[in-house]
Design an enzyme around this catalytic site. Structure first.
Site, PDB file in Angstrom:
ATOM      1  N   LYS A  84      17.133  16.863 -20.424  1.00  0.00           N
ATOM      2  CA  LYS A  84      15.707  16.671 -20.170  1.00  0.00           C
ATOM      3  C   LYS A  84      14.952  16.678 -21.505  1.00  0.00           C
ATOM      4  O   LYS A  84      15.353  17.390 -22.436  1.00  0.00           O
ATOM      5  CB  LYS A  84      15.238  17.817 -19.254  1.00  0.00           C
ATOM      6  CG  LYS A  84      13.848  17.668 -18.675  1.00  0.00           C
ATOM      7  CD  LYS A  84      13.575  18.813 -17.686  1.00  0.00           C
ATOM      8  CE  LYS A  84      12.185  18.789 -17.105  1.00  0.00           C
ATOM      9  NZ  LYS A  84      11.954  19.866 -16.117  1.00  0.00           N
ATOM     10  N   SER A 159       9.966  18.278 -11.822  1.00  0.00           N
ATOM     11  CA  SER A 159       9.697  17.500 -13.006  1.00  0.00           C
ATOM     12  C   SER A 159      10.940  16.896 -13.660  1.00  0.00           C
ATOM     13  O   SER A 159      10.802  16.004 -14.491  1.00  0.00           O
ATOM     14  CB  SER A 159       8.991  18.389 -14.023  1.00  0.00           C
ATOM     15  OG  SER A 159       9.799  19.489 -14.385  1.00  0.00           O
ATOM     16  N   SER A 183      11.897  22.456 -10.220  1.00  0.00           N
ATOM     17  CA  SER A 183      12.096  21.171 -10.902  1.00  0.00           C
ATOM     18  C   SER A 183      13.534  20.715 -11.089  1.00  0.00           C
ATOM     19  O   SER A 183      13.767  19.581 -11.497  1.00  0.00           O
ATOM     20  CB  SER A 183      11.413  21.192 -12.262  1.00  0.00           C
ATOM     21  OG  SER A 183      10.030  21.015 -12.091  1.00  0.00           O
TER      22      SER A 183
HETATM   23  N1  GLN Z   1       6.756  21.074  -9.021  1.00  0.00           N
HETATM   24  C1  GLN Z   1       6.400  22.330  -9.573  1.00  0.00           C
HETATM   25  C2  GLN Z   1       5.118  22.200 -10.358  1.00  0.00           C
HETATM   26  O1  GLN Z   1       4.476  21.227 -10.218  1.00  0.00           O
HETATM   27  C3  GLN Z   1       7.511  22.897 -10.375  1.00  0.00           C
HETATM   28  C4  GLN Z   1       7.607  22.417 -11.770  1.00  0.00           C
HETATM   29  C5  GLN Z   1       8.785  22.944 -12.495  1.00  0.00           C
HETATM   30  O2  GLN Z   1       9.664  23.575 -11.932  1.00  0.00           O
HETATM   31  N2  GLN Z   1       8.799  22.714 -13.794  1.00  0.00           N
HETATM   32  O3  GLN Z   1       4.715  23.059 -11.085  1.00  0.00           O
END
Ligand code: GLN
Length: 506
Positions: A84, A159, A183
């Site tokens: 990532k 994400s 994420s």
């Molecule tokens: N979808 C979650 C958010 O919008 C989690 C994001 C993540 O785990 N980095 O914060």
């Protein structure tokens, strides 16, 4: 070659049926072909933020020489992997898919990267993500959206959507993501992959661009539980440079890698107690196909010898609000370092020091990141600290207690990963609240620090993948992967590949 798991590719290398440079080349060519497509091409997956062809090929040649000389590096030596875009490497760029870090080159390797190098893994490049890992759809990336290989009109989740799309479309054998509120797990559920949010403190955060430091963990995203297990065993364990890294030794996963040698294949799930949080299944907005698939998975576990019992897991309504307050508070502090002086982008329009801060941050951050910095600064401000931040920490403690209590009665908790299958591109991006609420099943796991595995368990609306989530006790990550591996020996959902794997990369 691109359909195979990392473990299968490693066997080809060991048996001299393919070399690491050959395999690396095949993935690089597929990734390059997709990257070469214009941004508005509706077949472009856009999984990668950057690839580093020369570095990857040189590394593959070097690792192959070691393998030829009889050196054992790891069970997946010579296999390529994607990272990532929020993990630092001493080569290439790392931008968290943000304009404010455009062109940023880190001076050092993340802890996980050093461990993976020693294990002989080959780095293909960095994958697209929601800006600074804030999002659930990879639509907040400065580099443009990533498409779901299962349906190019849908999001791959976020994400870590780029890592999910790359692994699922055969543009990487497996990948690393980071998980602050889901994420890793949510994109795995949306793209038919197996992923792990490891126990907090088991994987080094050194060189991971911080979002919510008390929630962030790096973890594997893979085509099956065995690949996820081998990658987790490589990246876990002590790192002196991260003061929250507390696990002395890496996770041991031999039973998952070689069930034939250890006899684990036949012991199944007998004696294991699985709790099914009934109230999770009647949340508003949960779709029937997701309910049905996860209930069916519970039945499969029962057939494998586990006892499955329904129970109430309280406080679910507080998971998302508590997560948002904690995550945004930490983000507002962590992201203060991007000031136009130390890293990446600086606004050319600024003419004094305040202008550098103000204009750089105004121009460099996207809307979602600004929203969270403002929300975080608000909940930490003197008039509201007690009412929001302190309260959230107290609720966090209660949530942790509820999970600990449940995990004295059960060995693991089985729930959906997401309320629905992957949604349409553009479907939620204008409605942040709807987007946040879809994280209802994943965020408590980060608040508690516990480990959770997401794994395929069927297909729902539009033929799209559905993922289950298995949550367990701290440091029992291998037991969760073992459960997923048992399930995957009895089912074949995880072996299905999207049509875009064959077509997308042409
Ligand atoms: N979808 C979650 C958010 O919008 C989690 C994001 C993540 O785990 N980095 O914060």
């Amino acid at each position: 070659m691109r359909e195979k798991t990392a473990f299968e590719l490693a066997s080809l290398i060991r048996e001299r049926k393919a070399s690491s440079p050959e395999i690396t080349r095949a993935f690089l060519d597929a990734a390059k072909a997709d990257m070469a497509k214009p941004a508005d091409d509706p077949t472009k997956i856009n999984a990668y933020a950057s690839i580093d062809e020369e570095a990857a090929m040189a590394q593959a040649e070097m690792v192959q020489k070691k393998i030829d000389a009889g050196e054992f590096l790891s069970p997946v030596a010579g296999v390529p992997v994607a990272l990532k875009d929020n993990m630092c490497t001493s080569w290439g760029t790392a931008t968290a898919s943000s304009k404010i870090l455009g062109g940023f080159r880190a001076p050092y390797n993340a802890g996980v990267v050093s461990k993976m190098r020693e294990a002989g893994l080959i780095f293909l490049g960095k994958t697209n993500m929601d800006e600074f890992a804030m999002g659930s759809s990879t639509e907040t990336s400065y580099l443009g959206i990533t498409r779901n290989p299962w349906d190019l009109s849908r999001v791959p989740g976020g994400s870590s959507g780029g890592s999910a799309a790359a692994t699922s479309a055969g543009l990487a054998p497996f990948a690393l993501g980071s998980d602050t509120g889901g994420s890793i797990r949510q994109p795995c559920a949306f793209t038919n992959l197996t992923g792990v949010k490891p126990t907090y403190g088991s994987v080094s955060r050194y060189g991971l661009m911080a979002y919510g430091s008390s929630l962030d963990q790096i973890g594997p995203m893979a085509k099956d539980a065995r690949d996820a297990a081998v990658l987790l065993s490589i990246i876990s364990g002590k790192d002196e440079r991260d003061s929250t890294s507390v696990m002395e030794e890496a996770f041991r996963v031999c039973d998952i890698l070689h069930p034939e040698k250890t006899g684990a294949e036949n012991t199944g799930m007998s004696g294991k107690r699985i709790g099914l949080p009934k109230n999770y299944f009647d949340q508003p907005g949960i779709s029937q196909d997701v309910q049905a698939c996860v209930y069916a998975a519970a039945e499969t576990f029962r057939q494998l010898g586990a006892t499955v019992e329904e129970f109430e897991l309280p406080l679910i309504d507080y998971a998302v609000p508590t997560y948002l307050i904690v995550a945004c508070a930490e983000a507002s502090s962590n992201l203060s370092r991007y000031d136009g002086v130390k890293y990446g982008y600086r606004s050319p329009a600024a003419d004094d020091i305040h202008g550098v801060y103000y204009k750089t941050r105004s121009e460099g951050f996207g809307t979602e990141v600004k929203r969270r910095i403002i929300l975080g600064s608000f909940v930490l401000s003197s008039g509201y600290f007690d009412a929001y931040y302190k309260k959230a920490l107290q609720v966090r403690g209660l949530i942790r207690r509820a999970f600990d209590e449940a995990l004295t009665r059960f060995d693991m908790i089985l729930s959906p990963t997401t309320p629905t299958v992957a949604f349409e591109i553009g479907g939620k991006i204008q409605d942040p609240l709807a987007m946040y609420l879809a994280d209802i099943f994943t965020t408590s796991v980060n608040l508690t620090g516990l480990p959770a595995v997401a794994a395929p368990c069927g297909f729902g609306e539009g033929g799209l993948p559905v993922g289950m989530q298995i949550i367990g006790r701290a440091w029992e990550d291998p037991a969760l992967l073992e459960a997923a591996a048992h399930y995957q020996r009895a089912t074949d959902w995880h072996t299905r590949r999207p049509a875009a794997m064959a077509e997308g990369a042409r």
